[in-house]
Design a protein around this motif. Structure first.
Motif, PDB file in Angstrom:
ATOM      1  N   UNK A  48      26.569  18.089   1.011  1.00  0.00           N
ATOM      2  CA  UNK A  48      26.554  18.233   2.460  1.00  0.00           C
ATOM      3  C   UNK A  48      25.127  18.281   2.994  1.00  0.00           C
ATOM      4  N   UNK A  49      24.206  18.855   2.240  1.00  0.00           N
ATOM      5  CA  UNK A  49      22.813  18.956   2.692  1.00  0.00           C
ATOM      6  C   UNK A  49      22.195  17.569   2.761  1.00  0.00           C
ATOM      7  N   UNK A  50      22.407  16.780   1.726  1.00  0.00           N
ATOM      8  CA  UNK A  50      21.858  15.419   1.713  1.00  0.00           C
ATOM      9  C   UNK A  50      22.429  14.601   2.861  1.00  0.00           C
ATOM     10  N   UNK A  51      23.726  14.707   3.083  1.00  0.00           N
ATOM     11  CA  UNK A  51      24.364  13.969   4.182  1.00  0.00           C
ATOM     12  C   UNK A  51      23.807  14.414   5.527  1.00  0.00           C
ATOM     13  N   UNK A  52      23.648  15.738   5.716  1.00  0.00           N
ATOM     14  CA  UNK A  52      23.156  16.255   6.993  1.00  0.00           C
ATOM     15  C   UNK A  52      21.723  15.795   7.256  1.00  0.00           C
ATOM     16  N   UNK A  53      20.860  15.851   6.239  1.00  0.00           N
ATOM     17  CA  UNK A  53      19.479  15.434   6.442  1.00  0.00           C
ATOM     18  C   UNK A  53      19.379  13.929   6.627  1.00  0.00           C
ATOM     19  N   UNK A  54      20.222  13.169   5.954  1.00  0.00           N
ATOM     20  CA  UNK A  54      20.239  11.722   6.179  1.00  0.00           C
ATOM     21  C   UNK A  54      20.696  11.402   7.599  1.00  0.00           C
ATOM     22  N   UNK A  55      21.625  12.175   8.112  1.00  0.00           N
ATOM     23  CA  UNK A  55      22.124  11.952   9.466  1.00  0.00           C
ATOM     24  C   UNK A  55      21.083  12.342  10.505  1.00  0.00           C
ATOM     25  N   UNK A  56      20.425  13.466  10.303  1.00  0.00           N
ATOM     26  CA  UNK A  56      19.443  13.956  11.283  1.00  0.00           C
ATOM     27  C   UNK A  56      18.259  13.011  11.402  1.00  0.00           C
ATOM     28  N   UNK A  57      17.798  12.462  10.312  1.00  0.00           N
ATOM     29  CA  UNK A  57      16.618  11.610  10.332  1.00  0.00           C
ATOM     30  C   UNK A  57      16.945  10.122  10.392  1.00  0.00           C
ATOM     31  N   UNK A  58      18.171   9.781  10.727  1.00  0.00           N
ATOM     32  CA  UNK A  58      18.574   8.387  10.803  1.00  0.00           C
ATOM     33  C   UNK A  58      18.658   7.936  12.264  1.00  0.00           C
ATOM     34  N   UNK A  59      17.884   6.910  12.655  1.00  0.00           N
ATOM     35  CA  UNK A  59      17.968   6.418  14.036  1.00  0.00           C
ATOM     36  C   UNK A  59      19.335   5.809  14.338  1.00  0.00           C
ATOM     37  N   UNK A  60      19.956   5.211  13.348  1.00  0.00           N
ATOM     38  CA  UNK A  60      21.282   4.630  13.546  1.00  0.00           C
ATOM     39  C   UNK A  60      22.295   5.720  13.895  1.00  0.00           C
ATOM     40  N   UNK A  61      22.190   6.857  13.243  1.00  0.00           N
ATOM     41  CA  UNK A  61      23.110   7.954  13.534  1.00  0.00           C
ATOM     42  C   UNK A  61      22.914   8.446  14.965  1.00  0.00           C
ATOM     43  N   UNK A  62      21.670   8.536  15.433  1.00  0.00           N
ATOM     44  CA  UNK A  62      21.429   9.000  16.796  1.00  0.00           C
ATOM     45  C   UNK A  62      21.936   7.998  17.829  1.00  0.00           C
ATOM     46  N   UNK A  63      21.826   6.704  17.535  1.00  0.00           N
ATOM     47  CA  UNK A  63      22.398   5.702  18.439  1.00  0.00           C
ATOM     48  C   UNK A  63      23.917   5.857  18.476  1.00  0.00           C
ATOM     49  N   UNK A  65      25.588   8.654  18.010  1.00  0.00           N
ATOM     50  CA  UNK A  65      25.896   9.832  18.833  1.00  0.00           C
ATOM     51  C   UNK A  65      25.754   9.502  20.319  1.00  0.00           C
ATOM     52  N   UNK A  66      24.775   8.678  20.668  1.00  0.00           N
ATOM     53  CA  UNK A  66      24.610   8.262  22.066  1.00  0.00           C
ATOM     54  C   UNK A  66      25.798   7.453  22.554  1.00  0.00           C
ATOM     55  N   UNK A  67      26.284   6.539  21.715  1.00  0.00           N
ATOM     56  CA  UNK A  67      27.451   5.729  22.085  1.00  0.00           C
ATOM     57  C   UNK A  67      28.689   6.616  22.246  1.00  0.00           C
ATOM     58  N   UNK A  68      28.863   7.583  21.349  1.00  0.00           N
ATOM     59  CA  UNK A  68      29.986   8.512  21.479  1.00  0.00           C
ATOM     60  C   UNK A  68      29.872   9.339  22.762  1.00  0.00           C
ATOM     61  N   UNK A  73      31.626  10.390  28.351  1.00  0.00           N
ATOM     62  CA  UNK A  73      31.294  10.443  29.771  1.00  0.00           C
ATOM     63  C   UNK A  73      32.186   9.493  30.578  1.00  0.00           C
ATOM     64  N   UNK A  74      32.389   8.291  30.083  1.00  0.00           N
ATOM     65  CA  UNK A  74      33.275   7.342  30.764  1.00  0.00           C
ATOM     66  C   UNK A  74      34.706   7.861  30.832  1.00  0.00           C
ATOM     67  N   UNK A  75      35.174   8.425  29.745  1.00  0.00           N
ATOM     68  CA  UNK A  75      36.536   8.958  29.717  1.00  0.00           C
ATOM     69  C   UNK A  75      36.703  10.071  30.741  1.00  0.00           C
ATOM     70  N   UNK A  76      35.746  10.997  30.774  1.00  0.00           N
ATOM     71  CA  UNK A  76      35.848  12.128  31.694  1.00  0.00           C
ATOM     72  C   UNK A  76      35.741  11.684  33.151  1.00  0.00           C
ATOM     73  N   UNK A  77      34.862  10.723  33.445  1.00  0.00           N
ATOM     74  CA  UNK A  77      34.716  10.277  34.832  1.00  0.00           C
ATOM     75  C   UNK A  77      35.947   9.513  35.300  1.00  0.00           C
TER      76      UNK A  77
END
Length: 142
Positions: A48-63, A65-68, A73-77
């Motif tokens: 879990x630690x390796x997965x979490x650190x790979x996720x935190x430092x991955x630009x693809x993961x942050x994109x 999260x932005x898409x989600x 936001x679209x669903x709620x509006x």
């Protein structure tokens, strides 16, 4: 790799503190400290630690999260707009000329003589109601 090493070191240090606490005859506190110190070791062993650190430092993961977030936001509006339109629709349906008005309170609920009665008549009727109650209470000795 560095995160796993740090988590393992924290776990070993916690187990050492638990051993010292147990030596001082505080067994319940020692068991609690040992339980807390085994959590980081368990996270390292499960990956879990390796997965979490790979996720935190991955630009693809942050994109991702932005898409989600954008989807949420679209669903709620759209849901809020849908509720607002439903509220307007109900308000306009009630104000149409052919709409049926809500039924008024029935005569038994209001009392027989209270519809067009004057305030004096209403007060007299209320006093009569209380006199009946007083008679019932006197009859039972209350």
């Amino acid at each position: 790799m560095l995160a796993e090493t740090i988590f393992s070191a924290v776990s070993v240090a916690g187990l050492g503190i638990a051993a010292i606490t147990a030596y001082r005859k505080r067994l319940l506190a020692a068991a609690r400290i040992a339980a807390y110190s085994l959590v980081p070791l368990g996270l390292v062993l499960t990956g879990a630690v390796e997965w979490a650190f790979d996720t935190v430092f991955s630009p693809t993961a942050w994109v991702g999260f932005g898409v989600l977030g954008a989807a949420l936001l679209l669903f709620m509006s759209t849901r809020a707009i849908e509720r607002r339109r439903a509220g307007r629709k109900e308000a306009t349906e009630g104000s149409r000329p052919g709409a049926v008005a809500a039924p008024a309170a029935s005569a038994p609920a209001l009392g027989q003589g209270q519809r067009g009665a004057t305030p004096k008549a209403q007060a007299q009727q209320a006093a009569d109601d209380f006199s009946d109650i007083e008679a019932i209470l006197k009859k039972h000795g209350i």
